[in-house]
Write a protein that holds these residues in place. Structure first.
Motif, PDB file in Angstrom:
ATOM      1  N   GLU A  40       0.833  -1.205   0.000  1.00 35.96           N
ATOM      2  CA  GLU A  40       0.000   0.000   0.000  1.00 35.96           C
ATOM      3  C   GLU A  40       0.872   1.261   0.000  1.00 35.96           C
ATOM      4  O   GLU A  40       0.546   2.247  -0.676  1.00 35.96           O
ATOM      5  CB  GLU A  40      -0.929  -0.013   1.217  1.00 35.96           C
ATOM      6  CG  GLU A  40      -2.070  -1.028   1.071  1.00 35.96           C
ATOM      7  CD  GLU A  40      -2.930  -1.147   2.315  1.00 35.96           C
ATOM      8  OE1 GLU A  40      -4.071  -1.630   2.192  1.00 35.96           O
ATOM      9  OE2 GLU A  40      -2.449  -0.779   3.416  1.00 35.96           O
TER      10      GLU A  40
ATOM     11  N   ALA B 194      -4.032  -6.866  -4.305  1.00 38.20           N
ATOM     12  CA  ALA B 194      -5.156  -7.793  -4.485  1.00 38.20           C
ATOM     13  C   ALA B 194      -4.749  -9.217  -4.148  1.00 38.20           C
ATOM     14  O   ALA B 194      -5.519  -9.970  -3.529  1.00 38.20           O
ATOM     15  CB  ALA B 194      -5.663  -7.715  -5.928  1.00 38.20           C
TER      16      ALA B 194
ATOM     17  N   LEU C 275      -4.604  -9.587  -0.415  1.00 36.66           N
ATOM     18  CA  LEU C 275      -5.974  -9.581   0.113  1.00 36.66           C
ATOM     19  C   LEU C 275      -6.589 -10.973  -0.011  1.00 36.66           C
ATOM     20  O   LEU C 275      -7.283 -11.446   0.896  1.00 36.66           O
ATOM     21  CB  LEU C 275      -6.829  -8.554  -0.627  1.00 36.66           C
ATOM     22  CG  LEU C 275      -6.578  -7.078  -0.296  1.00 36.66           C
ATOM     23  CD1 LEU C 275      -7.337  -6.179  -1.275  1.00 36.66           C
ATOM     24  CD2 LEU C 275      -7.009  -6.769   1.146  1.00 36.66           C
TER      25      LEU C 275
ATOM     26  N   ARG D 211      -9.773 -12.041   2.111  1.00 38.16           N
ATOM     27  CA  ARG D 211     -10.632 -10.889   1.780  1.00 38.16           C
ATOM     28  C   ARG D 211     -10.892 -10.891   0.273  1.00 38.16           C
ATOM     29  O   ARG D 211     -10.485  -9.996  -0.480  1.00 38.16           O
ATOM     30  CB  ARG D 211      -9.964  -9.601   2.263  1.00 38.16           C
ATOM     31  CG  ARG D 211      -9.836  -9.558   3.769  1.00 38.16           C
ATOM     32  CD  ARG D 211      -8.796  -8.575   4.269  1.00 38.16           C
ATOM     33  NE  ARG D 211      -9.046  -7.197   3.902  1.00 38.16           N
ATOM     34  CZ  ARG D 211      -8.281  -6.174   4.268  1.00 38.16           C
ATOM     35  NH1 ARG D 211      -7.218  -6.397   5.039  1.00 38.16           N
ATOM     36  NH2 ARG D 211      -8.569  -4.944   3.881  1.00 38.16           N
TER      37      ARG D 211
ATOM     38  N   GLU E 139     -12.897  -7.918  -1.642  1.00 32.77           N
ATOM     39  CA  GLU E 139     -12.052  -6.750  -1.861  1.00 32.77           C
ATOM     40  C   GLU E 139     -11.032  -7.036  -2.965  1.00 32.77           C
ATOM     41  O   GLU E 139     -10.749  -6.170  -3.808  1.00 32.77           O
ATOM     42  CB  GLU E 139     -11.329  -6.362  -0.576  1.00 32.77           C
ATOM     43  CG  GLU E 139     -12.227  -5.918   0.562  1.00 32.77           C
ATOM     44  CD  GLU E 139     -11.440  -5.761   1.849  1.00 32.77           C
ATOM     45  OE1 GLU E 139     -10.696  -4.779   1.975  1.00 32.77           O
ATOM     46  OE2 GLU E 139     -11.582  -6.629   2.725  1.00 32.77           O
TER      47      GLU E 139
ATOM     48  N   HIS F 121     -11.401  -9.060  -5.450  1.00 33.76           N
ATOM     49  CA  HIS F 121     -12.091  -9.065  -6.742  1.00 33.76           C
ATOM     50  C   HIS F 121     -12.241  -7.651  -7.294  1.00 33.76           C
ATOM     51  O   HIS F 121     -11.959  -7.383  -8.471  1.00 33.76           O
ATOM     52  CB  HIS F 121     -13.469  -9.709  -6.589  1.00 33.76           C
ATOM     53  CG  HIS F 121     -14.339  -9.534  -7.809  1.00 33.76           C
ATOM     54  ND1 HIS F 121     -15.254  -8.505  -7.918  1.00 33.76           N
ATOM     55  CD2 HIS F 121     -14.408 -10.227  -8.973  1.00 33.76           C
ATOM     56  CE1 HIS F 121     -15.857  -8.578  -9.098  1.00 33.76           C
ATOM     57  NE2 HIS F 121     -15.361  -9.605  -9.744  1.00 33.76           N
ATOM     58  N   ASP F 122     -12.679  -6.727  -6.441  1.00 33.41           N
ATOM     59  CA  ASP F 122     -12.869  -5.352  -6.907  1.00 33.41           C
ATOM     60  C   ASP F 122     -11.550  -4.747  -7.383  1.00 33.41           C
ATOM     61  O   ASP F 122     -11.513  -4.042  -8.401  1.00 33.41           O
ATOM     62  CB  ASP F 122     -13.459  -4.502  -5.777  1.00 33.41           C
ATOM     63  CG  ASP F 122     -14.889  -4.900  -5.429  1.00 33.41           C
ATOM     64  OD1 ASP F 122     -15.526  -5.584  -6.246  1.00 33.41           O
ATOM     65  OD2 ASP F 122     -15.352  -4.530  -4.328  1.00 33.41           O
ATOM     66  N   LEU F 123     -10.481  -5.029  -6.666  1.00 33.86           N
ATOM     67  CA  LEU F 123      -9.188  -4.446  -7.038  1.00 33.86           C
ATOM     68  C   LEU F 123      -8.644  -5.089  -8.312  1.00 33.86           C
ATOM     69  O   LEU F 123      -8.117  -4.397  -9.187  1.00 33.86           O
ATOM     70  CB  LEU F 123      -8.199  -4.604  -5.892  1.00 33.86           C
ATOM     71  CG  LEU F 123      -6.884  -3.844  -6.017  1.00 33.86           C
ATOM     72  CD1 LEU F 123      -7.113  -2.379  -6.386  1.00 33.86           C
ATOM     73  CD2 LEU F 123      -6.088  -3.952  -4.726  1.00 33.86           C
TER      74      LEU F 123
END
Length: 742
Positions: free
Chosen positions: A438, A463, A466, A471, A474, A476-478
């Protein structure tokens, strides 16, 4: 090194079994006595060290320490048979141990602590071995999980007694390494070692306390992000009581660990023999288990600096994430003992980004930047060789020095922080990796833009970790956002290998969140694209086809899954070799598919062949060998051959207890299979005892409310009900409902 190399006309080197910073360990044969031995060859000094006197010092120290090690005769200490020098290489001949060190045992538990009985047993045996050595006036000075071995018969042995001290003189080490990084691992160093004071046997007791804390809780007592913080923790901070992290630990064990971790040597146990007696008394029930006394926080020391030798020091490897060095890249057969010590490096991932792109003018000395670039490259080489723990410490050190010289947001600094995160994610520390990624992603987005390939690379790795942390939504979205950025980038596009890697990861993640049809379709598209771009036999293509097969199985399309797994296994055999782990893994999954299709006889034959191949390649008690043997037992049961199935399950269970420990999930699966076998044979009392043991083991390891622990209690209740013991069954069902919150 050629396999036929003969040392001193007596010790024939057969195969490499370990490699570390000091040298290599080979399995060898003493041709004079016709016995197998371990031969440790110390890494030779090359001319780049610059000081010809260092070689003479090293040889003299080696002879002195080898004589010390050879004088120790105790069942808890590795036996040294011989030592000497051959063609400029110092060697040590030791007994060949069959077992795993504590670092590896924790890896087997997925970076978790050992079972409580194992912690107590290790403590007692190590205490007796230390007591003997301290009686001889010998101090180890480098006690850590990697130096403590548990053999297959349960014996615990301390390794590298005396030899580990070769690198511990700070000035000597700095000359040897040229990196200003002191040897040794801060996680296990006593306050007096850190302070540069003289040490005695009580320093070993403190290090043992650090080891016990880690194998009991899963992490060292001061598990901070950098070496400086670790050193200050040892010196200034009281450790958190172990039971705060693992409540099931017995009071007496916590008290012993805290006593060993006393800051002042005078406050630790009187000696190792006293420690051994405390453990023995506790195991015999004669030691009261009072709640641990509250310890007043240790007052901070005056703000004096740590010794000069600690500057630039990195954390060093902890127990978790240890690498099986037997899987290292093979050595160049022509190199010989004095040849290159890092060999055959493939082209993994991106180079040091800062070497190709400088966005800031640096005032740092060019020679410093050159040294740091070399060390960065060395860290990449270690990663390519699978030496993740060594790599992460190199990158941490380079990142710290680059930040000081260039600034926190300089591309070179971010490149090193990226590599720190990458290695952390590959050594079972995804939460730590996430923080690093990050930071890198924020810095790269500010400096380069959101759609720059380097920024997208960091976000894709976020990702990935995660997903490691469970997670998946989260992740998947990234993945979706990164994929969109990659596909619209003029530098990448839909068929770029990095774009395809992102789509592969997206397919994998889709299957983990239950979107199986999308997972299957996406994986199929990626497999076709990779076959077109990379070739049908490329490992990445075959990895995605393996994912296609997995999705087919999840969808219940087992015939198609079987066919795909077989094709992947055949292709991997051609591309990677019949004995490659990926080839064998595809064969295992083909066996699962056969069983799901009801072809138990075919599955049984496959698993028998696979178990034989696994045993030949990895050894009879390797986890993958035992997994194949478990498949043998399952399919024997499906064929109604329950006597044979029970015998196989019992043997596999016993082997898993030895190799993995009684609390390991694979061991519990085998124990449940034993219970099933007893049940089919009508041996109900034995079946019930095994079901209860599985439930108790899972509750200890996972907690009473964990789904696997509840499932084990459900097995117990169902068997009680079948036996007509309704009241007992109702009681167990009631406990299950209570723990589920029903």
């Amino acid at each position: 090194m050629a396999e036929t190399r003969l040392i001193q006309g007596r010790y024939r080197l057969l195969d490499l079994i370990g490699r570390g910073g000091m040298g290599e360990v080979w399995r060898g044969r003493d041709e004079s006595l016709d016995r197998h031995v371990a031969v440790k060859c110390l890494k030779p000094l090359g001319p780049q060290q610059g000081d010809p006197g260092i070689g003479r010092v090293l040889r003299e120290r080696f002879r002195r320490e080898a004589r010390v090690a050879a004088s120790l005769q105790h069942r808890g200490i590795t036996v040294v048979h011989d030592f000497g020098e051959d063609d400029g290489v110092l060697y040590l001949v030791m007994e060949l141990l069959e077992g795993r060190n504590l670092s590896q045992l924790m890896d087997d538990g997925v970076q978790g602590p050992l079972a409580v009985p194992d912690v107590v047993e290790v403590t007692e045996q190590v205490a007796h071995a230390l007591a003997y050595c301290h009686d001889q006036g010998i101090i180890h000075r480098d006690l850590k999980p990697a130096n403590i071995m548990r053999l297959t018969d349960g014996t615990v042995k301390i390794c590298d007694f005396g030899i580990a001290r070769l690198g511990h003189d700070a000035g000597f080490t700095a000359k040897l390494t040229g990196t200003n990084i002191a040897m040794g691992t801060p996680h296990y160093m006593s306050p007096e070692q850190i302070g540069g004071e003289s040490v005695d046997y009580r320093s070993d007791l403190y290090s043992l306390g650090c080891v016990l804390y880690e194998i009991a809780t899963g992490a060292p007592p001061f598990d901070h992000g950098d070496a400086w913080a670790v050193l200050l923790g040892h010196r200034d901070t009281a450790p958190e009581p172990p039971r705060a992290k693992r409540p099931e630990l017995p009071d007496f064990l916590e008290q012993i660990v805290l006593d060993l971790l006393a800051k002042s040597p005078d406050d630790r146990p009187g000696d190792a023999r006293e420690l051994a007696h405390r453990i023995t008394a506790a195991r015999g029930g004669t030691l009261a288990h009072p709640a641990p006394a509250a310890r007043a926080p240790v007052p901070p020391a005056p703000p004096a600096e740590l010794p000069d030798w600690t500057r630039g020091m990195t954390n060093g490897p902890k127990a978790t994430g240890a690498v099986d060095l037997r899987a290292a890249v093979p050595l160049d057969a022509a190199a010989g003992l004095t040849g290159e010590w890092i060999s055959r490096i493939d082209g993994r991932r991106t180079p040091d980004a800062g070497q190709a792109r400088r966005t800031e003018r640096s005032t740092a000395p060019p020679e410093l930047l050159s040294v740091l670039a070399t060390r960065h490259t060395a860290g990449l080489s270690l990663s390519r060789l699978g030496k993740w723990e060594e790599a992460v410490e190199v990158h941490r050190g380079v990142a710290a020095e680059r930040e000081q010289a260039l600034g926190a947001e300089h591309p070179d600094t971010l490149a090193s922080r990226y590599e720190v995160a990458f290695t952390l994610s590959r050594t079972g520390r995804p939460a730590d990796a996430l923080r690093e990624y990050e930071h890198v992603a924020r810095g790269r987005e500010l400096a380069l833009g959101a759609d720059h390939p380097d920024t997208l690379g960091a976000r894709q790795e976020i990702a990935y970790v995660l997903g490691q942390l469970g997670r998946h939504f989260e992740a998947h979205d990234l993945y979706t956002a990164v994929l969109a950025g990659r596909e619209r980038s003029p530098h990448l596009g839909p068929d770029h290998p990095d774009t395809l890697r992102c789509r592969h990861n997206l397919a994998y993640n889709l299957s983990r969140i239950g979107r199986l049809e999308e997972a299957h379709r996406t994986a199929g598209e990626v497999a076709d694209a990779r076959a077109r771009v990379l070739g049908p036999l490329h490992p990445d293509t075959l990895v995605t086809r393996y994912e296609v097969a997995y999705a087919l199985g999840r969808l219940g399309r087992w015939a198609e899954a079987l066919q795909t797994y077989r094709e992947v296994a055949e292709a991997r055999g051609q591309a990677l070799g019949a004995d490659h782990p990926d080839t064998l893994a595809a064969r295992y999954e083909a066996g699962i598919s056969l069983g799901r299709l009801g072809h138990s006889a075919d599955a049984l034959a496959l698993y028998r062949d696979l178990a034989a191949d696994r045993a030949r390649v990895h050894g009879p008690e390797h986890p993958e060998t035992l997994r194949a043997r478990h498949g043998i037992g399952v399919n024997l049961g499906r064929l109604g051959r329950w006597e044979e199935a029970l015998e196989e399950a019992r043997e596999v269970c016993a082997a898993r207890v030895r190799a993995l420990g009684p609390g390991h999930p694979d061991t519990q699966v085998s124990r449940r299979e034993v219970a099933v076998g007893y049940g089919w044979l009508g041996r109900w009392d034995e079946s019930l005892a095994e079901y209860r043991q599985v439930a108790e083991d899972r509750e200890r390891a996972l907690g009473p409310g964990h789904p696997d622990a509840l499932a084990a209690r459900q097995d117990e209740a169902q068997l009680l009900e079948r036996l007509g013991r309704g009241a007992e069954a109702a009681e167990v069902y009631g406990r299950i409902a209570q723990r589920r919150g029903e």
